[in-house]
Design a protein around this motif. Sequence first.
Motif, PDB file in Angstrom:
ATOM      1  N   ALA A 198      44.772  28.948 -39.627  1.00 25.21           N
ATOM      2  CA  ALA A 198      46.086  28.225 -39.217  1.00 25.21           C
ATOM      3  C   ALA A 198      46.077  28.040 -37.841  1.00 25.21           C
ATOM      4  O   ALA A 198      46.653  26.750 -37.487  1.00 25.21           O
ATOM      5  CB  ALA A 198      47.345  28.984 -39.891  1.00 25.21           C
ATOM      6  N   ALA A 199      45.649  28.883 -37.008  1.00 25.95           N
ATOM      7  CA  ALA A 199      45.980  28.759 -35.623  1.00 25.95           C
ATOM      8  C   ALA A 199      45.135  27.562 -34.922  1.00 25.95           C
ATOM      9  O   ALA A 199      45.475  26.791 -34.178  1.00 25.95           O
ATOM     10  CB  ALA A 199      45.638  30.322 -34.965  1.00 25.95           C
ATOM     11  N   GLU A 200      43.593  27.584 -35.609  1.00 23.00           N
ATOM     12  CA  GLU A 200      42.773  26.630 -35.326  1.00 23.00           C
ATOM     13  C   GLU A 200      43.179  25.412 -35.628  1.00 23.00           C
ATOM     14  O   GLU A 200      43.115  24.244 -34.858  1.00 23.00           O
ATOM     15  CB  GLU A 200      41.313  26.974 -35.843  1.00 23.00           C
ATOM     16  CG  GLU A 200      40.417  26.107 -35.523  1.00 23.00           C
ATOM     17  CD  GLU A 200      39.892  25.999 -33.962  1.00 23.00           C
ATOM     18  OE1 GLU A 200      39.544  25.225 -33.458  1.00 23.00           O
ATOM     19  OE2 GLU A 200      40.051  27.162 -33.103  1.00 23.00           O
ATOM     20  N   GLY A 201      43.785  25.224 -36.919  1.00 19.50           N
ATOM     21  CA  GLY A 201      44.375  23.910 -37.504  1.00 19.50           C
ATOM     22  C   GLY A 201      45.452  23.566 -36.648  1.00 19.50           C
ATOM     23  O   GLY A 201      45.476  22.348 -36.119  1.00 19.50           O
ATOM     24  N   TYR A 202      46.380  24.439 -36.045  1.00 22.75           N
ATOM     25  CA  TYR A 202      47.483  23.990 -35.364  1.00 22.75           C
ATOM     26  C   TYR A 202      46.957  23.374 -33.797  1.00 22.75           C
ATOM     27  O   TYR A 202      47.294  22.433 -33.500  1.00 22.75           O
ATOM     28  CB  TYR A 202      48.144  25.181 -34.913  1.00 22.75           C
ATOM     29  CG  TYR A 202      49.720  24.964 -34.176  1.00 22.75           C
ATOM     30  CD1 TYR A 202      50.530  24.178 -34.509  1.00 22.75           C
ATOM     31  CD2 TYR A 202      49.506  25.464 -32.759  1.00 22.75           C
ATOM     32  CE1 TYR A 202      51.634  23.763 -33.521  1.00 22.75           C
ATOM     33  CE2 TYR A 202      50.412  24.960 -31.751  1.00 22.75           C
ATOM     34  CZ  TYR A 202      51.643  24.110 -32.233  1.00 22.75           C
ATOM     35  OH  TYR A 202      52.347  23.878 -31.299  1.00 22.75           O
ATOM     36  N   ARG A 203      45.863  24.300 -33.270  1.00 28.15           N
ATOM     37  CA  ARG A 203      45.463  23.729 -32.033  1.00 28.15           C
ATOM     38  C   ARG A 203      44.573  22.564 -32.262  1.00 28.15           C
ATOM     39  O   ARG A 203      44.819  21.564 -31.324  1.00 28.15           O
ATOM     40  CB  ARG A 203      44.489  24.855 -31.396  1.00 28.15           C
ATOM     41  CG  ARG A 203      44.931  25.945 -30.589  1.00 28.15           C
ATOM     42  CD  ARG A 203      44.055  26.774 -30.031  1.00 28.15           C
ATOM     43  NE  ARG A 203      42.980  27.358 -30.958  1.00 28.15           N
ATOM     44  CZ  ARG A 203      42.974  28.508 -31.807  1.00 28.15           C
ATOM     45  NH1 ARG A 203      44.236  29.417 -31.407  1.00 28.15           N
ATOM     46  NH2 ARG A 203      41.937  28.828 -32.387  1.00 28.15           N
ATOM     47  N   ASN A 204      44.183  22.197 -33.536  1.00 28.02           N
ATOM     48  CA  ASN A 204      43.408  21.018 -33.646  1.00 28.02           C
ATOM     49  C   ASN A 204      44.481  19.708 -33.859  1.00 28.02           C
ATOM     50  O   ASN A 204      44.441  18.588 -33.331  1.00 28.02           O
ATOM     51  CB  ASN A 204      42.284  20.783 -34.579  1.00 28.02           C
ATOM     52  CG  ASN A 204      41.165  21.809 -34.361  1.00 28.02           C
ATOM     53  OD1 ASN A 204      40.732  22.150 -33.287  1.00 28.02           O
ATOM     54  ND2 ASN A 204      40.621  22.268 -35.397  1.00 28.02           N
ATOM     55  N   ALA A 205      45.317  20.093 -34.623  1.00 24.38           N
ATOM     56  CA  ALA A 205      46.514  19.027 -34.894  1.00 24.38           C
ATOM     57  C   ALA A 205      47.084  18.630 -33.627  1.00 24.38           C
ATOM     58  O   ALA A 205      47.628  17.543 -33.121  1.00 24.38           O
ATOM     59  CB  ALA A 205      47.344  19.739 -35.874  1.00 24.38           C
ATOM     60  N   SER A 206      47.459  19.702 -32.662  1.00 24.01           N
ATOM     61  CA  SER A 206      48.181  19.528 -31.433  1.00 24.01           C
ATOM     62  C   SER A 206      47.460  18.907 -30.729  1.00 24.01           C
ATOM     63  O   SER A 206      47.690  17.676 -29.712  1.00 24.01           O
ATOM     64  CB  SER A 206      48.456  21.102 -30.706  1.00 24.01           C
ATOM     65  OG  SER A 206      49.251  20.804 -29.264  1.00 24.01           O
ATOM     66  N   ALA A 207      46.130  18.910 -30.395  1.00 18.65           N
ATOM     67  CA  ALA A 207      45.112  18.119 -29.633  1.00 18.65           C
ATOM     68  C   ALA A 207      45.219  16.755 -30.213  1.00 18.65           C
ATOM     69  O   ALA A 207      45.151  15.897 -29.359  1.00 18.65           O
ATOM     70  CB  ALA A 207      43.672  18.846 -29.576  1.00 18.65           C
ATOM     71  N   TYR A 208      44.877  16.578 -31.390  1.00 17.84           N
ATOM     72  CA  TYR A 208      44.868  15.297 -31.827  1.00 17.84           C
ATOM     73  C   TYR A 208      46.261  14.536 -31.636  1.00 17.84           C
ATOM     74  O   TYR A 208      46.288  13.281 -31.390  1.00 17.84           O
ATOM     75  CB  TYR A 208      44.617  15.316 -33.483  1.00 17.84           C
ATOM     76  CG  TYR A 208      44.332  13.887 -34.279  1.00 17.84           C
ATOM     77  CD1 TYR A 208      43.509  13.264 -33.949  1.00 17.84           C
ATOM     78  CD2 TYR A 208      45.734  13.604 -35.126  1.00 17.84           C
ATOM     79  CE1 TYR A 208      43.247  11.919 -34.525  1.00 17.84           C
ATOM     80  CE2 TYR A 208      45.359  12.411 -35.722  1.00 17.84           C
ATOM     81  CZ  TYR A 208      44.438  11.574 -35.308  1.00 17.84           C
ATOM     82  OH  TYR A 208      44.306  10.299 -35.911  1.00 17.84           O
TER      83      TYR A 208
END
Length: 179
Positions: free
Chosen positions: A43-53
């Motif tokens: 979830a944290a990695e997904g949030y980081r990826n979504a935030s970067a995207y």
Amino acid sequence: MTTKAKASTAKPAAEAAAETIETISSVGQETLKNVMNIGADAAAEGYRNASAYGKEQMDVAKISYDKLMSYGKDNIEAVEAASSVAVAGAEAYYASMVDYTKKAAAENMDLLQKSFAVKNPQELMDLQVEAVNTSVNRVIAQTTKLNKIAADTAVKSFEPIKGRFDGAVESFVKPFVSA
């Protein structure tokens, strides 16, 4: 002896079952803890990826907006330049018409004065032929001049707009063609 043997085997079997249940419970708790950690990490990695995207998309949108505003400003400047050329062409056209009218009026006045000095029909015929030739030549020259002014104005007034169109094709269409 069988009762004693049964009692002594029953106790170690109960202890073994309790140990097995405790081991299963401990392994289950450890597995659940690992699954929860993996889920939290994902979830944290997904949030980081979504935030970067999302940040990338906001940057692209800002760049596109800035580019659009720049093109809009440049388009307005091109239309202003084209309008200035068109107005200058219209003024030149109008000035040419005024000059033509003045020149034609002056020549017609001279012709009228000459007609009062005519002494015979041959002079009148010669004067009329001269008037027709002068008038036709004047009209042809004026028409040529006006057509040149109109053509030059059209070409010059479309140059800034053509430049903007070519720039837009270069910026917006060419990337899709080469992709």
